[in-house]
Scaffold this active site. Structure first.
Site, PDB file in Angstrom:
ATOM      1  N   GLU A   1       0.872  -1.154   0.137  1.00 40.48           N
ATOM      2  CA  GLU A   1       0.008  -0.112   0.036  1.00 40.48           C
ATOM      3  C   GLU A   1       0.946   1.520  -0.080  1.00 40.48           C
ATOM      4  O   GLU A   1       1.693   1.394   0.912  1.00 40.48           O
ATOM      5  CB  GLU A   1      -0.900   0.145   1.297  1.00 40.48           C
ATOM      6  CG  GLU A   1      -2.184  -0.812   0.952  1.00 40.48           C
ATOM      7  CD  GLU A   1      -2.924  -0.393   2.280  1.00 40.48           C
ATOM      8  OE1 GLU A   1      -2.706   0.401   3.108  1.00 40.48           O
ATOM      9  OE2 GLU A   1      -3.768  -1.442   2.396  1.00 40.48           O
TER      10      GLU A   1
ATOM     11  N   ASP B   1      -6.047   9.536  10.145  1.00 44.76           N
ATOM     12  CA  ASP B   1      -4.935   9.015  10.512  1.00 44.76           C
ATOM     13  C   ASP B   1      -4.375   9.766  12.035  1.00 44.76           C
ATOM     14  O   ASP B   1      -4.699  10.621  12.226  1.00 44.76           O
ATOM     15  CB  ASP B   1      -3.852   9.251   9.542  1.00 44.76           C
ATOM     16  CG  ASP B   1      -3.879   8.608   8.275  1.00 44.76           C
ATOM     17  OD1 ASP B   1      -4.020   7.144   8.608  1.00 44.76           O
ATOM     18  OD2 ASP B   1      -4.183   8.836   7.049  1.00 44.76           O
TER      19      ASP B   1
END
Lengths: 405, 272
Positions: free
Chosen positions: B49, B60
Site C-alpha cells: 500500500e 490517521d
C-alpha cells in the site's frame, strides 16, 4: 421550520445531503453509521413539537431572544445613504449567534443519550457556547482548539474552563480551526458510541450544514418580521460576514425566495486576495472535499489544503459551508471580501458611532456596509447581521493599533 | 485476472495469508521512499500500500500524520506517487500496488485522468478513505480495470454491509478498531467474531488493518483473515532512523525492510 414554496431555493439539501453538487457525506466508514444516527435523530426531533417548544423556551429565557433590530442612526447619517440596521446577535447569551444552534444540538445529544459532547472552535465563541450549554445540560464537554488560537483568544479559553469544559489544544498542522476540526473528527471516530460532535458551522458531513442552518434561521425569521414591523417592507440588502457561514446562512435563508432582497456574504480578504494570505474560499479558492463535505476550499494545484489567514480567528478557515458554494454558483448570493485593515477600521467606527464593539468577524460585514450604504438611496434599507460582540477581540485590535494592554 | 486477485489466489493455493506493508510516498524523501518500495517484495511483502500524502488526514493518527508532513515537505503529491509506481513496474510486474489516500488530491488531479494514469502506471487498486460507497460516483465511473477497495469498520452494521460490498473489488479492508491509525490494537476475539460476518456476505478476500503492529499481531490477523496491513509500526521504525533534521540516514531503508521481514516471518508462520 421553513415555509418553503414550490420552486423554492429553500428545499435543499437532497437525500444525499447535496446542495447542487456541494455537500454530501465524505467521511471514513467508521463514522458513516454515526452520521446516519445524527440524521435520524435530527429528523425525529424537528418533527417533535415538544423539542421545538423546549428550544424556543430556552432561546427566549436563557439566550434572551428575540435579539433587537437596531436602527443605527449615527452610522446611517455618517455614511449618508441607505438606512443601516443592525441585527444584534451580539446581545445573545455568550455574545454571539453560535448559541442558537448549540442549544438545539445539545438538546439533541441529550435526546440521543450521549454522555459526552465535543466541539471545535476557532475564535472560541462556539467553544464557549458549547461549554455553556453542556454546563446547563450536565454533559461532559471537550473543546478542540488550535494551539495558535488558544494563544490569541485567552479570554475565551478561560471562559470555557470556568464553564467546566476540558480544553484540548491542537498542535497538528498549523494549529488553527481546520486542525481543531481534524482532531475533533479523529476523537469522534475513536469514541463513536457515547460522543456527540457539536459542529459550530454550516459545514461538515450531512446533516450538519442543514441542521445548523435550520437552527440559525431564527436570525433571519426574526429580522424579516422586525423589518416588516418597523419599515413595512423587506430590506433591500442583507449583509453578513462569512467564515464557515452559519450566521450568514441563518440570516440569508429566510430571504432566499424574496428575489427583491439582495444578499451579500463577506469573506475575509486578510492581507488582500492577491497576496494569498486570506480566508476567502469562494473569492480565492476552488471546489474540493474537506471535513466531510464538497465545497469551495483554499488549496494548491495538487489538492493540498492551504492555511487561511484572517485577523479574525472565527473566519480563519480554508473552507465555507456547502450551501454557500451552491448559492454562489447559482448567483443568488453575492460574495465579496473585506481585508484585515477594512475590518479594523469598521470595528473602530462602529464602536465610536454606535457604542457597540462588534466582533472582528462581524466587522468584516460592516466594512461591506460602509462601502455599499453610501451608494444606495436614502430611503433604502441595508441590514447587517452583527453576529458577535468584540470584547474577545480587544487584545488583537489593541495590538494592531500599537497599544499594549 | 487482476494482479490483486492473482496474488490472493496464489497465496490461497500456498495456504498462507498476505502481508501488506504500507509506506507513505516521498517519506522522508523520494529516493529513500523508492528504495523502500523496491525492497519490500524481497523482504516478504505480498501486496504493497502506497500512501498519498495529504495535508488533512482526518482518519490517521500522529504517526501517519507526521509521515505525510515529511512527505509533503519533500515534494510529495499524487503525481509523485504515480511516478513511483511507474518506476517500480519496470522491475516488478507481479506485486500488486494499492494507492491509499484522501479524495481531495484526486479531485484536484481530475478523477478521470487520475484513473487513466493509475492504469497506465501500473496501480492495481484504490483505497479512498473519505469516499464512502454513498459518494463513490466521484471516482468509480472512471475506475474500470482498477480494484475499488472498500473499508468495513466495527461500527458498520449488518444492514449496511450490502451497501459497502456493492461495487467493492480486490479485497475488503477491515478497519479493526473504532479509531484512527496506529493508536491501539484489536482484540483477537473481536476479530474472530467480525471477519466471519463479512465472509458470509462476500467472496472477496478480507485484510485487517488499523492496529496491526507486531509480527505476532500480523500472524493473528492472517489466522482469521486473508491479509494483514501494517503501517504505523513501520513508519515508527523509519522515523526512528531519521537525523535531527528529519533526513534519512544510511540505516533507514534497511531498518524498514528488516521490519517488513520480521512481519513476513510472523505471517508465514501463522498457519504452520
Amino acid at each position: 421550520m421553513s415555509n418553503a414554496l414550490p420552486n423554492s431555493l429553500r428545499m435543499g439539501p437532497d437525500s444525499r445531503g447535496r446542495f447542487g453538487d456541494f455537500g454530501g457525506r465524505f467521511v471514513a466508514e467508521t463514522l458513516m453509521p454515526n452520521i446516519q444516527e445524527v440524521q435520524e435523530a435530527y429528523e425525529a426531533a424537528r418533527k417533535d413539537p415538544e423539542f421545538e417548544k423546549e428550544w424556543r423556551r430556552l432561546l427566549k429565557d436563557y439566550v434572551g431572544r428575540p435579539s433587537p433590530l437596531w436602527f443605527a442612526e449615527r452610522l446611517t447619517s455618517h455614511l449618508g445613504g441607505a438606512k443601516v440596521y443592525l441585527k444584534r446577535e451580539e446581545l445573545n447569551h455568550t455574545g454571539a449567534h453560535k448559541i442558537n444552534a448549540v442549544i438545539a444540538q445539545i438538546m439533541l445529544a441529550k435526546r440521543m443519550g450521549k454522555k459526552h459532547v465535543i466541539a471545535e472552535t476557532g475564535a472560541g465563541q462556539h467553544g464557549v457556547a458549547t461549554a455553556t450549554a453542556c454546563a446547563l445540560f450536565d454533559l461532559k464537554c471537550t473543546v478542540f482548539m488550535g494551539a495558535t488560537d488558544v494563544e490569541r483568544q485567552k479570554p475565551n479559553v478561560f471562559r470555557m474552563k470556568l464553564l467546566g469544559a476540558e480544553l484540548n489544544a491542537v498542535t497538528s498542522g498549523a494549529a488553527t480551526l481546520k486542525d481543531a476540526m481534524n482532531e475533533a473528527l479523529r476523537y469522534w471516530v475513536a469514541h463513536v458510541h457515547d460522543t456527540y460532535y457539536c459542529i459550530g458551522t454550516v459545514a461538515g458531513p450531512a446533516p450538519y450544514p442543514q441542521m445548523v442552518r435550520d437552527f440559525q434561521c431564527v436570525i433571519g425569521d426574526e429580522t424579516k418580521e422586525q423589518c416588516l414591523a418597523v419599515e413595512g417592507r423587506l430590506p433591500d440588502v442583507v449583509v453578513c460576514a462569512v467564515g464557515g457561514g452559519s450566521s450568514a446562512m441563518g440570516i440569508f435563508h429566510p430571504f432566499l425566495d424574496d428575489a427583491e432582497v439582495k444578499l451579500v456574504g463577506v469573506e475575509a480578504a486578510g492581507h488582500g486576495i492577491e497576496t494569498g494570505a486570506h480566508a476567502a474560499a469562494i473569492n480565492g479558492g476552488t471546489p474540493g472535499v474537506l471535513h466531510g463535505n464538497k465545497t469551495y476550499l483554499l488549496q494548491d494545484r495538487n489538492g493540498q489544503i492551504q492555511e487561511a489567514h484572517s485577523i479574525s480567528a472565527g473566519l480563519d478557515y480554508p473552507g465555507i459551508g456547502p450551501e454557500h458554494s451552491w448559492l454562489h454558483e447559482i448567483g443568488r448570493v453575492e460574495y465579496t471580501a473585506a481585508t484585515d485593515q477594512e475590518a479594523l477600521d469598521a470595528f473602530q467606527l462602529c464602536s465610536k458611532l454606535e457604542g457597540i464593539i462588534p466582533a472582528l468577524e462581524s466587522a468584516h460585514g460592516l466594512a461591506e456596509v460602509i462601502k455599499r450604504a453610501p451608494t444606495m438611496p436614502k430611503d433604502s434599507i441595508i441590514v447587517l447581521n452583527l453576529s458577535g460582540r468584540g470584547d474577545k477581540d480587544i487584545f488583537t485590535v489593541a495590538h494592531h493599533m500599537g497599544v499594549s494592554l | 485476472m487482476s494482479r490483486i486477485a492473482a496474488r490472493f489466489a496464489k497465496l490461497k493455493a500456498e495456504g498462507r495469508g498476505a502481508l501488506m506493508p504500507f509506506l507513505e510516498a516521498y517519506d522522508p524523501d523520494p529516493t529513500t521512499s523508492m528504495a523502500i518500495l523496491r525492497g519490500m517484495p524481497g523482504a516478504g511483502a505480498d501486496l504493497i500500500e502506497i500512501g498519498v500524502p495529504f495535508t488533512d488526514p482526518a482518519a490517521d493518527g500522529p504517526t501517519v500524520q507526521k509521515a505525510g508532513q515529511r512527505a509533503l515537505k519533500a515534494g510529495g503529491s499524487l503525481a509523485g506517487a504515480l511516478a513511483m509506481v511507474r518506476d517500480f513496474r519496470r522491475d516488478d510486474d507481479e506485486t500488486p500496488l494499492v494507492l491509499m489516500g484522501y479524495l481531495n488530491p484526486i479531485i484536484a488531479y481530475g478523477p478521470e485522468r487520475f484513473c487513466e494514469d493509475c492504469r497506465s502506471s501500473g496501480v492495481d487498486g484504490l483505497i479512498i478513505v473519505d469516499m464512502p460507497p454513498e459518494e463513490a460516483d466521484e471516482v468509480q465511473p472512471y475506475a474500470h480495470g482498477l480494484d475499488m477497495i472498500r473499508l468495513v469498520a466495527p461500527t458498520t452494521l449488518e444492514n449496511r454491509l450490502p451497501t459497502v460490498l456493492n461495487g467493492a473489488s480486490g479485497f475488503i479492508y477491515y478497519v479493526s478498531i473504532t479509531g484512527i491509525t496506529g493508536t491501539r490494537s484489536a482484540d483477537a476475539t473481536d476479530l474472530a467474531a467480525a471477519i466471519p460476518r463479512i465472509r458470509a456476505m462476500t467472496d472477496l478476500p478480507v485484510a485487517i488493518g488499523f492496529g496491526v503492529r507486531t509480527p505476532q499481531q500480523a500472524a493473528e490477523a492472517v489466522r482469521v483473515a486473508d491479509g494483514a496491513v501494517v503501517a504505523s509500526s513501520l513508519i515508527e521504525i523509519l522515523a526512528g532512523t531519521l537525523d535531527s533534521e528529519g533526513r534519512a540516514t544510511k540505516g533507514t531503508v534497511r531498518a524498514v525492510l528488516d521490519g517488513v521481514r520480521a512481519l513476513a516471518e510472523g505471517v508465514r508462520s501463522a498457519r504452520e
